[in-house]
Each structure stands twice: as C-alpha cells, then as structure tokens.
Design a protein around this motif. Structure first.
Motif, PDB file in Angstrom:
ATOM      1  N   GLY A 112      22.330  45.455  50.704  1.00  0.00           N
ATOM      2  CA  GLY A 112      22.779  46.382  51.746  1.00  0.00           C
ATOM      3  C   GLY A 112      21.633  47.155  52.370  1.00  0.00           C
ATOM      4  O   GLY A 112      21.843  48.078  53.147  1.00  0.00           O
ATOM      5  N   LYS A 113      20.429  46.820  52.007  1.00  0.00           N
ATOM      6  CA  LYS A 113      19.242  47.423  52.632  1.00  0.00           C
ATOM      7  C   LYS A 113      18.035  46.517  52.381  1.00  0.00           C
ATOM      8  O   LYS A 113      18.109  45.605  51.551  1.00  0.00           O
ATOM      9  CB  LYS A 113      18.993  48.824  52.079  1.00  0.00           C
ATOM     10  N   PRO A 114      16.913  46.760  53.062  1.00  0.00           N
ATOM     11  CA  PRO A 114      15.758  45.885  52.859  1.00  0.00           C
ATOM     12  C   PRO A 114      15.273  45.933  51.404  1.00  0.00           C
ATOM     13  O   PRO A 114      15.314  46.985  50.764  1.00  0.00           O
ATOM     14  CB  PRO A 114      14.681  46.463  53.798  1.00  0.00           C
ATOM     15  N   ALA A 115      14.833  44.804  50.909  1.00  0.00           N
ATOM     16  CA  ALA A 115      14.335  44.719  49.531  1.00  0.00           C
ATOM     17  C   ALA A 115      13.052  43.905  49.513  1.00  0.00           C
ATOM     18  O   ALA A 115      12.791  43.107  50.412  1.00  0.00           O
ATOM     19  CB  ALA A 115      15.385  44.062  48.637  1.00  0.00           C
ATOM     20  N   ASN A 116      12.236  44.144  48.493  1.00  0.00           N
ATOM     21  CA  ASN A 116      10.985  43.402  48.382  1.00  0.00           C
ATOM     22  C   ASN A 116      10.570  43.254  46.924  1.00  0.00           C
ATOM     23  O   ASN A 116      11.141  43.887  46.041  1.00  0.00           O
ATOM     24  CB  ASN A 116       9.876  44.115  49.177  1.00  0.00           C
ATOM     25  N   LEU A 117       9.582  42.398  46.703  1.00  0.00           N
ATOM     26  CA  LEU A 117       9.039  42.246  45.349  1.00  0.00           C
ATOM     27  C   LEU A 117       8.071  43.395  45.106  1.00  0.00           C
ATOM     28  O   LEU A 117       7.314  43.780  45.998  1.00  0.00           O
ATOM     29  CB  LEU A 117       8.305  40.913  45.223  1.00  0.00           C
ATOM     30  N   THR A 118       8.062  43.904  43.895  1.00  0.00           N
ATOM     31  CA  THR A 118       7.264  45.102  43.612  1.00  0.00           C
ATOM     32  C   THR A 118       5.760  44.830  43.695  1.00  0.00           C
ATOM     33  O   THR A 118       5.292  43.749  43.315  1.00  0.00           O
ATOM     34  CB  THR A 118       7.623  45.694  42.244  1.00  0.00           C
ATOM     35  N   VAL A 119       5.009  45.820  44.169  1.00  0.00           N
ATOM     36  CA  VAL A 119       3.547  45.738  44.123  1.00  0.00           C
ATOM     37  C   VAL A 119       3.002  46.477  42.904  1.00  0.00           C
ATOM     38  O   VAL A 119       1.818  46.365  42.586  1.00  0.00           O
ATOM     39  CB  VAL A 119       2.876  46.325  45.389  1.00  0.00           C
ATOM     40  N   SER A 120       3.876  47.218  42.202  1.00  0.00           N
ATOM     41  CA  SER A 120       3.438  48.027  41.055  1.00  0.00           C
ATOM     42  C   SER A 120       4.661  48.631  40.374  1.00  0.00           C
ATOM     43  O   SER A 120       5.619  49.005  41.049  1.00  0.00           O
ATOM     44  CB  SER A 120       2.527  49.153  41.542  1.00  0.00           C
ATOM     45  N   GLY A 121       4.616  48.732  39.057  1.00  0.00           N
ATOM     46  CA  GLY A 121       5.719  49.366  38.336  1.00  0.00           C
ATOM     47  C   GLY A 121       5.508  50.864  38.136  1.00  0.00           C
ATOM     48  O   GLY A 121       6.277  51.522  37.439  1.00  0.00           O
ATOM     49  N   GLN A 122       4.466  51.378  38.773  1.00  0.00           N
ATOM     50  CA  GLN A 122       4.057  52.761  38.468  1.00  0.00           C
ATOM     51  C   GLN A 122       5.117  53.818  38.716  1.00  0.00           C
ATOM     52  O   GLN A 122       5.360  54.679  37.873  1.00  0.00           O
ATOM     53  CB  GLN A 122       2.804  53.110  39.283  1.00  0.00           C
ATOM     54  N   LEU A 123       5.749  53.775  39.891  1.00  0.00           N
ATOM     55  CA  LEU A 123       6.644  54.884  40.234  1.00  0.00           C
ATOM     56  C   LEU A 123       7.787  54.991  39.226  1.00  0.00           C
ATOM     57  O   LEU A 123       8.116  56.082  38.749  1.00  0.00           O
ATOM     58  CB  LEU A 123       7.182  54.729  41.659  1.00  0.00           C
ATOM     59  N   GLU A 124       8.360  53.860  38.857  1.00  0.00           N
ATOM     60  CA  GLU A 124       9.417  53.873  37.846  1.00  0.00           C
ATOM     61  C   GLU A 124       8.834  54.218  36.478  1.00  0.00           C
ATOM     62  O   GLU A 124       9.478  54.881  35.669  1.00  0.00           O
ATOM     63  CB  GLU A 124      10.134  52.521  37.793  1.00  0.00           C
ATOM     64  N   GLY A 125       7.610  53.759  36.220  1.00  0.00           N
ATOM     65  CA  GLY A 125       6.928  54.113  34.975  1.00  0.00           C
ATOM     66  C   GLY A 125       6.776  55.618  34.820  1.00  0.00           C
ATOM     67  O   GLY A 125       6.953  56.175  33.735  1.00  0.00           O
ATOM     68  N   GLU A 126       6.464  56.284  35.930  1.00  0.00           N
ATOM     69  CA  GLU A 126       6.327  57.751  35.881  1.00  0.00           C
ATOM     70  C   GLU A 126       7.626  58.415  35.448  1.00  0.00           C
ATOM     71  O   GLU A 126       7.610  59.401  34.699  1.00  0.00           O
ATOM     72  CB  GLU A 126       5.902  58.289  37.257  1.00  0.00           C
ATOM     73  N   LEU A 127       8.754  57.891  35.927  1.00  0.00           N
ATOM     74  CA  LEU A 127      10.044  58.492  35.574  1.00  0.00           C
ATOM     75  C   LEU A 127      10.223  58.452  34.061  1.00  0.00           C
ATOM     76  O   LEU A 127      10.702  59.407  33.435  1.00  0.00           O
ATOM     77  CB  LEU A 127      11.205  57.749  36.242  1.00  0.00           C
ATOM     78  N   ALA A 128       9.829  57.324  33.451  1.00  0.00           N
ATOM     79  CA  ALA A 128       9.972  57.181  32.008  1.00  0.00           C
ATOM     80  C   ALA A 128       8.986  58.076  31.263  1.00  0.00           C
ATOM     81  O   ALA A 128       9.330  58.706  30.256  1.00  0.00           O
ATOM     82  CB  ALA A 128       9.777  55.718  31.610  1.00  0.00           C
ATOM     83  N   ALA A 129       7.752  58.176  31.788  1.00  0.00           N
ATOM     84  CA  ALA A 129       6.735  58.991  31.113  1.00  0.00           C
ATOM     85  C   ALA A 129       7.142  60.462  31.108  1.00  0.00           C
ATOM     86  O   ALA A 129       6.799  61.205  30.183  1.00  0.00           O
ATOM     87  CB  ALA A 129       5.377  58.826  31.793  1.00  0.00           C
ATOM     88  N   LEU A 130       7.907  60.872  32.131  1.00  0.00           N
ATOM     89  CA  LEU A 130       8.312  62.273  32.208  1.00  0.00           C
ATOM     90  C   LEU A 130       9.511  62.550  31.312  1.00  0.00           C
ATOM     91  O   LEU A 130      10.295  63.464  31.547  1.00  0.00           O
ATOM     92  CB  LEU A 130       8.576  62.658  33.667  1.00  0.00           C
ATOM     93  N   ALA A 131       9.671  61.724  30.300  1.00  0.00           N
ATOM     94  CA  ALA A 131      10.696  61.941  29.277  1.00  0.00           C
ATOM     95  C   ALA A 131      10.185  61.430  27.937  1.00  0.00           C
ATOM     96  O   ALA A 131      10.357  62.055  26.911  1.00  0.00           O
ATOM     97  CB  ALA A 131      11.984  61.205  29.636  1.00  0.00           C
ATOM     98  N   LEU A 132       9.508  60.283  27.965  1.00  0.00           N
ATOM     99  CA  LEU A 132       9.051  59.647  26.726  1.00  0.00           C
ATOM    100  C   LEU A 132       7.578  59.948  26.428  1.00  0.00           C
ATOM    101  O   LEU A 132       7.062  59.522  25.403  1.00  0.00           O
ATOM    102  CB  LEU A 132       9.250  58.133  26.829  1.00  0.00           C
ATOM    103  N   SER A 133       6.928  60.647  27.325  1.00  0.00           N
ATOM    104  CA  SER A 133       5.518  61.048  27.225  1.00  0.00           C
ATOM    105  C   SER A 133       4.510  59.922  27.440  1.00  0.00           C
ATOM    106  O   SER A 133       3.612  60.052  28.254  1.00  0.00           O
ATOM    107  CB  SER A 133       5.203  61.729  25.887  1.00  0.00           C
ATOM    108  N   LYS A 134       4.626  58.851  26.660  1.00  0.00           N
ATOM    109  CA  LYS A 134       3.617  57.804  26.824  1.00  0.00           C
ATOM    110  C   LYS A 134       4.312  56.450  26.944  1.00  0.00           C
ATOM    111  O   LYS A 134       4.951  55.993  25.987  1.00  0.00           O
ATOM    112  CB  LYS A 134       2.675  57.772  25.613  1.00  0.00           C
ATOM    113  N   ILE A 135       4.172  55.818  28.077  1.00  0.00           N
ATOM    114  CA  ILE A 135       4.791  54.501  28.270  1.00  0.00           C
ATOM    115  C   ILE A 135       3.765  53.551  28.869  1.00  0.00           C
ATOM    116  O   ILE A 135       2.708  53.966  29.349  1.00  0.00           O
ATOM    117  CB  ILE A 135       6.025  54.570  29.202  1.00  0.00           C
TER     118      ILE A 135
END
Ligand code: 4AD
Ligand code: MG
Length: 479
Positions: free
Chosen positions: A199-222
């Motif tokens: 339902g909107k434009p999609a693409n293959l990721t260039v980096s997992g960083q942004l989602e990784g940050e979400l996890a680090a801001l709860a699990l500390s080290k990912i």
C-alpha cells in the motif's frame, strides 16, 4: 563403511586400517605400475593422495577417472613417503560416483584466471582459492557471532524490505508486485502505490541500523548481521549491489567507546583467522606472492600473514577529518595533482585513493577518521558544538580504504528533527525513529562493518567479486 573426511584421514596414524573416503578428483597422474589421485572433499585445502596399483580391474576404472570426477574409495591407510602429507590411501575398491568428461569439464589442473572463474561461479568452489575463501568466510561469520555473544550483545534480525532510506543516499532497489507493463495511476497521473503489495512504496534495505537503534534503546547492546542492498552504479573492486553488513548498536556508548569496540572487533576477527585458518591463509599468501612476482619490490604488498599480524600489533591511528585534510593538502600526490580527485579544501569527500594514502603512506597503519563535515554524512549522526561537523567515524584499512562506517547518533529530538526537515526526508517514514528521541532518549553509538571488505582484507583478494560466492553487480545476475 562409514565415510571418513579427508581432513580427519590426513591426521590419522593408525596405518593398516581400512577407511572410506569420498570426494572430487583434483589430479590424476600415473607411472607404469601405479597411479596417484589427489582427492579433495572440501574439509581442508589439503588433498588425500590415493595410490592405485595397476591391475586389469583398476586399469579399466582409471580410464574413466579425470579431474572433476567424484569418487568413493575404500582403502588402507599407509604412511606416505613421497607426497606432501604424512598419510596416503592405498585403494582397495574405487567407485565412480560421478564422471567428469575431460573434454567438457572447464576446470583443468592448471592456473585459471579469476576472471575466467567468475564466469564459472557454479564450479569455482572446487578450486583451492575459492574453497579456501569459503572456509575463511565461514570462520569469520562464526567469529562475529562469538565476539558479540561473549560480550553480552543480542543478535537482532532487522527487516530486509523497508519503507525508509536509512542512509538517505537514494541508492535503493524498489520492491513491487505492480505489473510494470501496466502500472496503475492516480487521478494526478502518479503511480498508485495504494494498489501495491504494501500500500506504499517499498525497497530493499541499505542498512539495518535504524531498526537496530530501536532495539539498542531497550536491550542496550545489539548487533545485526544481514544482507544489505545498494543500487549504486559503481563498478569497482570494492562495491557490490548485495553485500553483508555487521551493525552493532550500543546505548550509553559515546564515539570513543564506539572506536574502541570497532578496533577490538577487527583485531578479534583477524586473530581468529590466524588461530583457525592457517592452512588456507598460507595457501592464499603463496598465491598472492606468485601473482606479484613480476611487480617491482616497492609495489608488492606486505606478505599476507605478516600484514594480519601487523594490524593486530599496532594501535589504530585516530585522527579528525580536519587533520586528515591538512595532511592530504600538504601531500605530494595532491600538490602534483596525481590524485584523480585533487583535494581543494575542507569539506571535500574523501575517495578511496585519499584513504589509502593516509593509511599506506602517511600513518602506515589502520586509521580511524572522526568528525566529518555534516554535509557529507548521514542525517542521524550527532552534531558537534562547532555547528559544522558530526560525530562520525570511518575505519580505514590498507588496500581496502573504508572498511567500517559509524557514528555517535543524534539523541536530541529537536536537532534530529530539524536535520530531517532540512534534508527533505519524509517525516511520515521516520516518525517511529523520531519517537525514540522523545521517550527515554540516551547517548548511543554504532557502526557498520562491510563483511566482504573484511574478507578481502583477511584473504588478500583484490576484487570483492571473489570473496562472495555469487556477486551481484551492475549488469551481472548470473547464477
Ligand atoms: O558507511 P556505510 O554506508 O554505513 C552504514 O550503512 C551505517 N548505517 C552503518 C552503521 O552505522 N550502523 O556502510 C558501512 C560499511 C562500509 O564501511 C563498507 O565497508 C560497507 O559497509 N559497504 C559496502 N560493501 C560492499 N559494497 C558496497 N556497495 C558497500 N557499501 C558500503
Ligand atoms: Mg560510509
């Protein structure tokens, strides 16, 4: 009989016992009374020598055995005098599992060029060079997970299909199920993405960083370790359209902590290769030296294993971008305009020729460059007080140039928001990322290691297409 792998067979000393081995023929040579077959099953770079005594039955089967054929051999272990190994196998029964017609099989027992082998990527695993690289690649994957696990990091799977451009460089491959021959349009004549799969434009990721940050801001080290995709049209020996990236992300780490971790990780991986891949490294080292035989002494690279030890033993130089620009401006190749891209002044983006000059000629060891101009780095990097630079870090390696890119992240909501606005990044694709700066925001940092560039460094291979089994590059999607 249960199969014994060649690697194990070569270590056995219980001569006189019968074992079974299976593998592929590398070479066959013979004299009047006896033939020798070098058998390899990929468990090690070393071949097991099969000794075949001539008799009418063996003669018949030997005629059908050529380089590339697959065999199952029952034989007696015996101490070897002639061959490179201490052990050989005196064949009792030979079964041909799969023949290879010597008039058709492309790999002959001689040196093939890397270019030729790229076109035979379905078979190149069967060469010493590519099987060595595959084993080292595996060892490095394992060592990455071991390194992070030992330090309490959690591995996170970040999405491969995304709706955002993490690096903001616009180098994405689009993913769609729309019929490209008949694209649905809105009333304004634009592509109607509402009808597309997501339902909107999609693409293959260039980096997992942004989602990784979400996890680090709860699990500390990912950390993430996944495929990333970049549609940059650069046909270089260091760029792939599909490559693997390792991206750790740590809450409560500043840029210095980030640099320490990057240096520790790189050295750990190199040490792991030295401790676990010596046979393969020795082979690759010799290969490189043969390749460079005809070069002038000063153009030859450092011997591979010596080079790996050298990186282990020396602390990386840590230098700001501004200092690096001074060094480059004063350098001979810049003054004499021998760089392809001459540095005109502060603000210039560094090309790999500049990075390699700093590493190979000036500092003579790996270099971590920090505090780049905001204008040449991604939107998420923490802004410095000077209003001009950001808390970026690039790790530069000999022969490779940039091997790691990372930064401390902007953790201030207002600063991040104004940067996103200034760059025209659509806010609706970033609202979730922004919210982490609204709720319990903390200083945090991370980086990305290009896995194939790391494998290039460890194996000494000059072209990135040779360190991933099936490279994806512009105009190249075979296999
Ligand atoms: O510097 P880059 O673009 O940084 C990032 O993607 C950040 N999100 C990383 C982070 O902070 N979590 O890419 C990181 C590394 C580069 O240093 C390089 O080693 C490798 O990825 N790389 C490539 N490797 C092969 N082919 C390409 N086209 C590459 N582009 C980047
Ligand atoms: Mg980078």
């Amino acid at each position: 009989m249960k199969r014994t792998e060649v690697k194990e067979a070569l270590q056995r000393t219980d001569f006189g016992n019968e074992i079974n081995v299976k593998g592929w023929v590398r070479t066959k040579r013979g004299s009047k009374n006896v033939a020798f077959i070098a058998l390899n099953d990929g468990s090690t770079i070393n071949n097991l020598q099969i000794v075949v005594e001539m008799n009418p039955e063996n003669d018949k089967i030997l005629d059908r055995i050529h380089t590339g054929a697959a065999l199952s051999v029952d034989g007696t272990l015996q101490e070897s005098v002639g061959s490179k190994q201490n052990v050989e196998l005196l064949a009792n029964t030979i079964e041909i599992l799969g023949e290879a017609d010597p008039n058709e099989y492309p790999l002959q027992p001689k040196k093939h060029s890397l270019e030729f082998l790229r076109e035979k990527a379905h078979l190149r695993f069967r060469t010493n060079t590519f099987s060595a690289i595959a084993r080292i690649r595996h060892a490095m994957i394992f060592a990455v997970h071991k390194f992070f696990n030992e330090r309490g990091f959690y591995n996170i799977h970040t999405p491969i299909i995304t709706g955002s451009d993490a690096e903001g460089a616009g180098e994405m491959f689009q993913v769609t199920t729309l019929d490209l021959e008949n694209v649905p349009k809105t009333e304004e004549g634009k592509v109607d993405y509402k009808q597309d799969f997501f339902g909107k434009p999609a693409n293959l990721t260039v980096s997992g960083q942004l989602e990784g940050e979400l996890a680090a801001l709860a699990l500390s080290k990912i950390y993430t370790f996944g495929p990333t995709f970049r549609a940059e049209n650069s046909n270089t020996s260091r760029h792939l359209a599909e490559f693997w990236m390792i991206e750790p992300e740590m809450a409560f780490y500043d840029l210095d902590d980030n640099m320490d971790l990057a240096e520790e990780m790189l050295k750990y991986l190199i040490q792991y290769a030295l401790d676990n891949c010596m046979d393969d490294l020795k082979f690759l080292s010799k290969r490189l030296q043969d390749e460079e035989k005809n070069k002038k002494a000063e153009e030859r690279s450092m011997e591979l294993i010596e080079k790996l030890r050298f990186v282990l033993e020396n602390p990386f130089a840590r230098v700001t971008y501004t200092e690096a620009i001074d060094i480059l401006m004063r350098s001979k190749p810049n003054k004499k305009k021998r760089f392809q891209y001459v540095i005109e002044g502060w603000g210039a983006d560094l090309q790999s020729e500049h990075e390699r000059y700093l590493v190979e000629k000036h500092f003579k060891r790996p270099v971590i460059l920090t505090d780049y101009p905001a204008g040449i780095k991604a939107f998420y990097m923490k802004q410095n007080e000077d209003g001009k630079t950001v808390r970026a870090m690039d790790v530069l390696f000999p022969q490779i140039g940039e091997i790691i890119g990372g930064s401390q992240r902007e953790d201030n909501y207002d600063k991040l928001y104004s940067r996103i606005k200034a760059l025209g990044i659509p806010e609706e694709s970033m609202w979730w990322y922004l919210e982490t700066r609204k709720f319990g925001s903390v200083p945090h940092s991370g980086f990305g290691l290009g896995f194939e560039r790391m494998i290039q460094f460890v194996t000494g291979m000059g072209n990135i297409r040779d360190v991933i089994p099936f490279p994806r590059t512009p105009q190249n999607l075979e296999f």
